[in-house]
Design an enzyme around this catalytic site. Structure first.
Site, PDB file in Angstrom:
ATOM      1  CG  ASP A  16      -1.714   1.223   1.399  1.00 31.44           C
ATOM      2  OD1 ASP A  16      -2.451   1.561   0.454  1.00 31.44           O
ATOM      3  OD2 ASP A  16      -1.601   1.882   2.457  1.00 31.44           O
ATOM      4  CG  LEU A  17       1.573   3.295  -3.027  1.00 34.62           C
ATOM      5  CD1 LEU A  17       1.307   3.964  -4.372  1.00 34.62           C
ATOM      6  CD2 LEU A  17       3.046   2.950  -2.903  1.00 34.62           C
ATOM      7  CG  ASP A  18      -2.154   7.421  -0.326  1.00 38.81           C
ATOM      8  OD1 ASP A  18      -1.078   7.717  -0.880  1.00 38.81           O
ATOM      9  OD2 ASP A  18      -3.267   7.625  -0.843  1.00 38.81           O
ATOM     10  CG  ASP A 188      -2.545   2.637   6.319  1.00 32.41           C
ATOM     11  OD1 ASP A 188      -3.372   3.343   6.935  1.00 32.41           O
ATOM     12  OD2 ASP A 188      -2.608   2.464   5.094  1.00 32.41           O
TER      13      ASP A 188
END
Length: 238
Positions: A16-18, A188
């Protein structure tokens, strides 16, 4: 690192990024603020409308087509377009205003610097395992300087619904041609990243950059395989 489940050999990692590789809330707040300033300067009529006009347009489009929740870019574009139509713009003027504001926001949305330690980590990992980015957002990987570390990048869209839907996980697995159970997903969000990845047959690692990681404070449906206290702990898996 906290182990909740035994891990199988890891042959690839999806990220995941954000809020996993960087804190994202302040980025979006700054991008929204910059967009309003740009609109007020370039299109003065926008100074005189209620601040919630653009949010209201989003709600209207979502009610008309709930699937737009899976494509935040298209939702924003449509909201800008209909908002400017409400202000009386049409034809080429409408197209120009929509395009300029859309492009301004998405430049600002990716206008931040990634910590050097993240670059170092991803470089080391990518030299040992294939990495793929899976995001419900739409950050520009090239603009933030992370594109070179990932062999593929999948973002939520009308064709690939948002996590926890398994579409992006299945797309990544098909690209990798590695069994689901030998792929580790790092994210996250427990209800979206961890729950979605587990349903898709992945192994999972939970890490949040934007907050204190207290399991009792999270909306957890299933436990991850591991909980990281630092992303560099991923190096133990290569």
């Amino acid at each position: 690192m906290i182990y909740y489940k035994k891990l199988k050999p890891i042959q690839a990692i999806t990220f995941d990024l954000d809020d996993t590789l960087y804190e994202n809330t302040s980025v979006i707040i700054n991008a929204e603020r910059s967009l309003l300033e740009f609109m007020h300067n370039q299109y003065p009529a926008t100074k005189h409308v209620a601040k919630n006009l653009w949010r209201a347009r989003q709600k209207i489009h979502l009610l008309a087509n709930p699937l737009l929740k899976n494509d935040m870019g298209e939702l924003r574009r449509l909201s800008l377009e209909s908002g400017f139509m409400e202000l009386g713009l049409s034809g080429s003027e409408l197209k120009t205003a929509t395009t300029e504001c859309f492009e301004h926001f998405y430049f600002q949305r990716s206008n931040f610097t990634i910590n050097r330690s993240i670059h170092s980590l991803l470089e080391t990992l990518s030299n040992n395992l294939p990495l793929i980015a899976l995001t419900n957002g739409n950050v520009n990987l090239k603009q933030i300087g992370l594109e070179k570390y990932f062999s593929a990048y999948f973002k939520a869209s009308l064709e690939l619904p948002m996590k926890p839907h398994k579409a992006m996980f299945d797309a990544a697995q098909a690209h990798l041609k590695i069994p689901h159970e030998n792929i580790l997903h790092v994210g996250d969000n427990l209800p979206k990243d961890i729950y979605g990845a587990l349903r898709a047959g992945y192994q999972t690692a939970w890490y949040a950059e934007d907050r204190s990681m207290q399991m009792r404070s999270e909306k957890a449906q299933l436990l991850p395989h591991v909980q990281l206290s630092n992303l560099t702990q991923l190096l133990a898996f290569i």
